[in-house]
Design a protein around this motif. Structure first.
Motif, PDB file in Angstrom:
ATOM      1  N   LEU A 289       0.797  -0.834  -0.069  1.00  0.00           N
ATOM      2  CA  LEU A 289       0.163   0.239  -0.332  1.00  0.00           C
ATOM      3  C   LEU A 289       0.791   1.410  -0.190  1.00  0.00           C
ATOM      4  O   LEU A 289       0.461   2.791   0.350  1.00  0.00           O
ATOM      5  CB  LEU A 289      -1.249   0.193   0.925  1.00  0.00           C
ATOM      6  CG  LEU A 289      -2.285  -1.069   1.057  1.00  0.00           C
ATOM      7  CD1 LEU A 289      -3.019  -1.183   2.801  1.00  0.00           C
ATOM      8  CD2 LEU A 289      -3.012  -1.342  -0.275  1.00  0.00           C
ATOM      9  N   GLN A 290       2.023   1.081  -0.100  1.00  0.00           N
ATOM     10  CA  GLN A 290       2.884   1.978  -0.699  1.00  0.00           C
ATOM     11  C   GLN A 290       2.648   3.407  -1.421  1.00  0.00           C
ATOM     12  O   GLN A 290       2.028   3.095  -2.212  1.00  0.00           O
ATOM     13  CB  GLN A 290       4.357   1.971  -0.740  1.00  0.00           C
ATOM     14  CG  GLN A 290       5.796   2.483  -0.072  1.00  0.00           C
ATOM     15  CD  GLN A 290       6.948   2.470  -1.209  1.00  0.00           C
ATOM     16  OE1 GLN A 290       7.019   2.053  -2.342  1.00  0.00           O
ATOM     17  NE2 GLN A 290       7.968   2.227   0.071  1.00  0.00           N
ATOM     18  N   ASN A 291       2.637   4.874  -0.522  1.00  0.00           N
ATOM     19  CA  ASN A 291       2.465   5.463  -1.596  1.00  0.00           C
ATOM     20  C   ASN A 291       0.639   5.171  -2.533  1.00  0.00           C
ATOM     21  O   ASN A 291       0.457   6.150  -3.513  1.00  0.00           O
ATOM     22  CB  ASN A 291       3.354   5.956  -2.653  1.00  0.00           C
ATOM     23  CG  ASN A 291       4.841   6.717  -2.524  1.00  0.00           C
ATOM     24  OD1 ASN A 291       4.245   7.219  -1.502  1.00  0.00           O
ATOM     25  ND2 ASN A 291       6.062   6.412  -2.629  1.00  0.00           N
ATOM     26  N   SER A 292       0.099   5.160  -1.787  1.00  0.00           N
ATOM     27  CA  SER A 292      -1.311   4.892  -2.154  1.00  0.00           C
ATOM     28  C   SER A 292      -2.676   6.229  -1.786  1.00  0.00           C
ATOM     29  O   SER A 292      -1.877   6.587  -0.397  1.00  0.00           O
ATOM     30  CB  SER A 292      -2.095   3.677  -1.841  1.00  0.00           C
ATOM     31  OG  SER A 292      -1.839   2.971  -0.317  1.00  0.00           O
ATOM     32  N   ARG A 293      -3.323   6.150  -1.632  1.00  0.00           N
ATOM     33  CA  ARG A 293      -4.543   6.960  -1.181  1.00  0.00           C
ATOM     34  C   ARG A 293      -5.744   5.801  -0.200  1.00  0.00           C
ATOM     35  O   ARG A 293      -6.652   5.032  -1.289  1.00  0.00           O
ATOM     36  CB  ARG A 293      -5.370   7.512  -2.174  1.00  0.00           C
ATOM     37  CG  ARG A 293      -6.059   8.936  -1.922  1.00  0.00           C
ATOM     38  CD  ARG A 293      -6.782   9.873  -2.604  1.00  0.00           C
ATOM     39  NE  ARG A 293      -5.382  10.468  -2.978  1.00  0.00           N
ATOM     40  CZ  ARG A 293      -6.558  10.978  -4.665  1.00  0.00           C
ATOM     41  NH1 ARG A 293      -7.395  11.132  -4.880  1.00  0.00           N
ATOM     42  NH2 ARG A 293      -4.908  11.815  -4.864  1.00  0.00           N
ATOM     43  N   ALA A 294      -5.692   6.068   0.866  1.00  0.00           N
ATOM     44  CA  ALA A 294      -6.367   4.983   1.777  1.00  0.00           C
ATOM     45  C   ALA A 294      -7.929   6.038   2.225  1.00  0.00           C
ATOM     46  O   ALA A 294      -7.104   6.941   2.645  1.00  0.00           O
ATOM     47  CB  ALA A 294      -5.769   4.243   2.503  1.00  0.00           C
ATOM     48  N   VAL A 295      -8.157   5.276   2.483  1.00  0.00           N
ATOM     49  CA  VAL A 295      -9.931   5.595   3.146  1.00  0.00           C
ATOM     50  C   VAL A 295      -9.914   4.727   4.124  1.00  0.00           C
ATOM     51  O   VAL A 295     -10.397   3.790   3.926  1.00  0.00           O
ATOM     52  CB  VAL A 295     -11.129   5.987   1.782  1.00  0.00           C
ATOM     53  CG1 VAL A 295     -12.221   6.377   3.222  1.00  0.00           C
ATOM     54  CG2 VAL A 295     -11.033   6.975   1.417  1.00  0.00           C
ATOM     55  N   LEU A 296     -10.257   5.061   5.647  1.00  0.00           N
ATOM     56  CA  LEU A 296     -10.047   4.275   6.438  1.00  0.00           C
ATOM     57  C   LEU A 296     -11.875   4.923   7.679  1.00  0.00           C
ATOM     58  O   LEU A 296     -11.388   5.668   7.364  1.00  0.00           O
ATOM     59  CB  LEU A 296      -8.500   4.316   7.463  1.00  0.00           C
ATOM     60  CG  LEU A 296      -7.273   3.973   6.382  1.00  0.00           C
ATOM     61  CD1 LEU A 296      -5.822   4.694   7.248  1.00  0.00           C
ATOM     62  CD2 LEU A 296      -7.478   2.535   6.075  1.00  0.00           C
TER      63      LEU A 296
ATOM     64  N   GLY B 322       0.259   7.170   1.364  1.00  0.00           N
ATOM     65  CA  GLY B 322       0.416   8.991   1.762  1.00  0.00           C
ATOM     66  C   GLY B 322      -0.377   8.852   2.033  1.00  0.00           C
ATOM     67  O   GLY B 322      -0.611  10.739   2.668  1.00  0.00           O
ATOM     68  N   GLU B 323      -2.009   9.399   1.370  1.00  0.00           N
ATOM     69  CA  GLU B 323      -2.678   9.973   1.739  1.00  0.00           C
ATOM     70  C   GLU B 323      -3.602   9.479   2.408  1.00  0.00           C
ATOM     71  O   GLU B 323      -4.504   8.390   1.676  1.00  0.00           O
ATOM     72  CB  GLU B 323      -3.600  10.461  -0.093  1.00  0.00           C
ATOM     73  CG  GLU B 323      -3.937  12.501   0.463  1.00  0.00           C
ATOM     74  CD  GLU B 323      -4.279  12.867  -0.646  1.00  0.00           C
ATOM     75  OE1 GLU B 323      -4.224  12.864  -1.644  1.00  0.00           O
ATOM     76  OE2 GLU B 323      -5.645  13.150  -0.555  1.00  0.00           O
ATOM     77  N   ILE B 325      -7.081   9.399   4.317  1.00  0.00           N
ATOM     78  CA  ILE B 325      -8.825   9.612   4.517  1.00  0.00           C
ATOM     79  C   ILE B 325      -9.553   8.965   5.843  1.00  0.00           C
ATOM     80  O   ILE B 325      -9.904   8.149   5.263  1.00  0.00           O
ATOM     81  CB  ILE B 325      -9.726  10.645   3.478  1.00  0.00           C
ATOM     82  CG1 ILE B 325      -9.340  10.964   2.803  1.00  0.00           C
ATOM     83  CG2 ILE B 325     -11.226  10.754   4.086  1.00  0.00           C
ATOM     84  CD1 ILE B 325      -9.083  10.994   1.253  1.00  0.00           C
ATOM     85  N   TRP B 338     -13.574  14.123  -6.496  1.00  0.00           N
ATOM     86  CA  TRP B 338     -12.166  14.569  -5.795  1.00  0.00           C
ATOM     87  C   TRP B 338     -11.502  15.396  -6.351  1.00  0.00           C
ATOM     88  O   TRP B 338     -11.905  15.947  -7.652  1.00  0.00           O
ATOM     89  CB  TRP B 338     -12.185  13.327  -7.262  1.00  0.00           C
ATOM     90  CG  TRP B 338     -12.251  11.440  -6.198  1.00  0.00           C
ATOM     91  CD1 TRP B 338     -13.041  11.263  -6.776  1.00  0.00           C
ATOM     92  CD2 TRP B 338     -12.098  11.749  -5.171  1.00  0.00           C
ATOM     93  NE1 TRP B 338     -13.232  10.027  -5.964  1.00  0.00           N
ATOM     94  CE2 TRP B 338     -12.675   9.829  -4.890  1.00  0.00           C
ATOM     95  CE3 TRP B 338     -11.197  11.809  -4.046  1.00  0.00           C
ATOM     96  CZ2 TRP B 338     -12.587   9.555  -3.642  1.00  0.00           C
ATOM     97  CZ3 TRP B 338     -10.554  10.828  -3.007  1.00  0.00           C
ATOM     98  CH2 TRP B 338     -11.166   9.917  -2.805  1.00  0.00           C
ATOM     99  N   PRO B 342      -4.682  16.994  -7.194  1.00  0.00           N
ATOM    100  CA  PRO B 342      -4.353  16.851  -5.949  1.00  0.00           C
ATOM    101  C   PRO B 342      -3.058  17.913  -4.892  1.00  0.00           C
ATOM    102  O   PRO B 342      -3.218  18.193  -3.877  1.00  0.00           O
ATOM    103  CB  PRO B 342      -3.769  15.267  -5.989  1.00  0.00           C
ATOM    104  CG  PRO B 342      -3.380  15.078  -6.886  1.00  0.00           C
ATOM    105  CD  PRO B 342      -3.644  16.456  -7.779  1.00  0.00           C
TER     106      PRO B 342
END
Lengths: 310, 349
Positions: A289-296, B322-323, B325, B338, B342
């Protein structure tokens, strides 16, 4: 009166001297002599060297050489049995065997040379024309053993000789001897001094030699190419063998190792597959998941305390 | 008047006047003549052959000797130590220089060398001496030299006339006979020693048959070549031979260049594979060991270990992401707005 006495003495002495001189003769170690009287031979050949006596003035001494003498004739042009045109130069050794007969038949050596020329020329032609050239050139068959030992003797066929050079020269000698004997000459020895092709024939012979050499050169080159191709083929074959065998071994080794590793892993992990799955998956998350964008959401173990403390 | 006669006043030269001097003078003259024909000298490298009235009587050694005077005894000095050279196919004019004669002097009287008609037509006379037929009916140009010395002065002096010419004739005959039994290739190359040996032996035997008193010391081949007209093709054969060898050598060299290297590379590959194998099994063993050890610990307190592991993982993971939310669990969906850029400050909730 004394003077006349002296003069007479001198004259008598001189006359005696002259008579003495003419009744003695010397035969050298190298000579033999014949005595003639009024053209008629008197005594047989005197061969003992030294001082000898004869009747003065009436008898004449003829000296001849006792030694072995040379004869070398002009080359004869001869055609051999196999139609080869050659020069043959024959030379020989002779001796005045019977000086008496020699004196009567030939008188002197220069005549002897030309008589011998004539005799030998005839006999040489006679004998040689009955044989092939190779018989005149060679004396033995030893050359036959040498074929094939030399890689440059290609294709050459060696004839077997029946007679040979020595036999031929002996034939010439035997044929000429009787005639020579009648002249008081002993023919001791005859040898072929030189044989050569006639000038025009030489050209053909040279051409043949050149052609033979060219053939030999061609053969050598093609032999070289043959061996080279062989070695090259061998090289390629050996190379393939080495590389393929190596590949085989490498694959075997690697395969065995892979199998072993799999076995070790399997043995270990199968003790608790669930735990294994858990631990391995956890390990993989950071990288994946490196450098990904996650919604947690806050519904996970880590983030649940963000909402409250238990 | 005085008449002067020509000889007047001068002593008359009449024998009578010399009366008292004549006899002693004659005797002195005779004595002198006797002495000079009484003694003779033989040099160090000679032997003297003495003949009395033509008959051989004795041989004398080097030094000063006496003999009967006035031609009763004659001495011939024979050089028994001198090594004579007879050249065939060429002549050395001076040492180091070689030229071709236009002609050849005839030796005196009966010993005349006869030239063939070909020579009289202008061919090089020495070529006649050197051209000869080989056993395979080819033609070679053979130059050679015969060295001999006088081994028996008496035989030499009395048995053969014209020894030199005899030796020359027989040398030619012998050499041609020997060459006539060999192939051209042998004559040009490896048969030379044999030919020299055979020729020497044969020549010596012949000379001994004649009691010539000669010892053949050496028969030495000099230049032996194919005739000029065919030289090129003979050279071609030599070249072809060299080419053949070169081809073969090159092929062999190439083989030796490639194969050992291939073997080396193969070795290397196998070793690398073995290294890989080792590495692989070791890694497997290591991994397995680590797992088993962890598992041991886990079994002792499973829940706690699991939680710990999980939290350790997230600690590592979250910085990697990285990002992030974070939303409430009850949030059902996100606004589909979106930020297309960015980098700008986002204004999503």
């Amino acid at each position: 009166m004394k003077q006349t006495g002296l003069a007479v003495f001198i004259i008598v002495f001189s006359l005696l001297g002259i008579v003495m001189m003419n009744s003695a003769y010397v035969v050298d170690q190298t000579e033999q002599a014949v005595i003639t009287q009024f053209g008629e031979p008197m005594s047989g050949p005197v061969v003992e060297p030294g001082l000898h006596w004869k009747t003065p003035f009436i008898q004449i001494v003829h000296t001849f050489d006792k030694r072995i003498l040379n004869w070398d004739g002009y080359p004869s042009e001869v055609t051999t049995l196999d139609k080869k045109l050659i020069w043959v130069d024959v030379a020989g050794r002779w001796r005045i065997e019977d000086p008496l007969r020699f004196l009567q038949a030939i008188q002197n050596e220069r005549n002897a040379q030309s008589r011998l020329d004539a005799i030998m020329d005839g006999e040489t032609r006679n004998v040689i024309s009955r044989y092939n050239l190779v018989e005149v050139v060679r004396s033995t068959n030893t050359i036959l053993e040498k074929k094939d030992k030399d890689q440059l003797d290609i294709d050459v066929v060696f004839d077997k000789i029946e007679v040979g050079r020595n036999t031929i020269t002996r034939e010439i000698l035997n044929a000429a001897r009787p005639t020579a004997k009648e002249l008081g000459i002993e023919l001791i020895d005859i040898r072929i001094k030189r044989i050569n092709y006639i000038r025009d024939v030489l050209v053909t012979v040279y051409e043949r030699m050149i052609a033979e050499r060219k053939r030999a050169a061609e053969q050598l080159r093609s032999e070289g190419q043959g061996v080279r191709a062989e070695i090259e083929g061998q090289r390629q074959r050996d190379l393939k063998k080495i590389t393929s065998e190596a590949y085989m071994k490498v694959q075997a080794v690697k395969g065995k190792a892979d199998a072993e590793a799999t076995r070790i892993y399997g043995e270990a992990y199968s003790k608790d597959p669930d735990f294994y799955a858990f631990v391995t998956t956890l390990e993989k998350y950071p990288q994946a998941l490196q450098n990904s964008r996650a919604v947690l959401t806050t519904d996970n173990e880590f983030l649940k305390y963000l909402k409250r403390s238990e | 008047m005085d008449i002067r006669y020509p000889n007047e006043g001068m002593p008359k030269l009449s024998p009578m006047r010399f009366g008292p001097w004549l006899l002693p003078l004659i005797l002195l003259f005779l004595a002198f003549a006797a002495t000079s024909s009484l003694f003779y000298q033989v040099d160090q490298d000679e032997e003297g052959v003495v003949q009395r009235f033509g008959k051989y009587v004795r041989t004398t050694t080097p030094g000063l000797h006496m003999k009967l005077p006035f031609g009763i005894e004659i001495v011939t000095n024979v050089p028994v130590k001198h090594v004579f050279n007879e050249e065939f196919g060429y002549r050395t004019l001076q040492p180091g220089v070689r030229t071709i004669y236009a002609g050849r002097e005839a030796s005196p009287a009966q010993g005349t060398m006869r030239m063939s008609r070909e020579f009289q037509g202008g061919m090089d006379p020495y070529l006649e001496e050197s051209l000869m037929l080989t056993g395979d009916l080819n033609i070679a140009v053979v130059e050679w030299i015969v060295q001999y010395l006088i081994k028996d002065p008496v035989q030499y002096a009395f048995n053969v006339r014209d020894s030199q010419e005899t030796i020359r004739n027989m040398s030619e005959a012998v050499m041609r006979l020997v060459v006539g039994d060999h192939t051209i290739n042998e004559v040009l190359t490896k048969g030379r020693v044999e030919i020299q040996h055979e020729a020497k032996k044969m020549l010596q035997d012949l000379l001994d048959d004649y009691n010539a008193g000669i010892e053949v010391r050496n028969v030495i081949l000099q230049d032996v070549t194919p005739p000029n007209e065919v030289k090129a093709s003979f050279n071609e054969v030599n070249q072809a031979l060299q080419e053949k060898e070169k081809m073969i050598n090159q092929a062999r060299q190439e083989y030796n260049r490639v194969i050992p290297r291939a073997k080396g590379e193969a070795e290397q590959q196998i070793l690398e594979a073995e290294g890989y194998a080792q590495e692989r099994t070791n890694k497997a063993k290591g991994d397995a060991e680590r797992f088993l050890l962890a598992w041991e610990e886990y079994r002792k307190a499973p829940l706690v270990t699991k939680k710990r592991l999980y939290l350790e993982m997230t600690a590592k993971l979250y910085p990697e992401i990285g990002e992030k939310i974070i939303i409430d669990e009850s949030q059902k969906s996100l606004l589909p707005l979106w930020n297309l850029n960015p980098k700008k400050e986002g204004d999503q909730s």
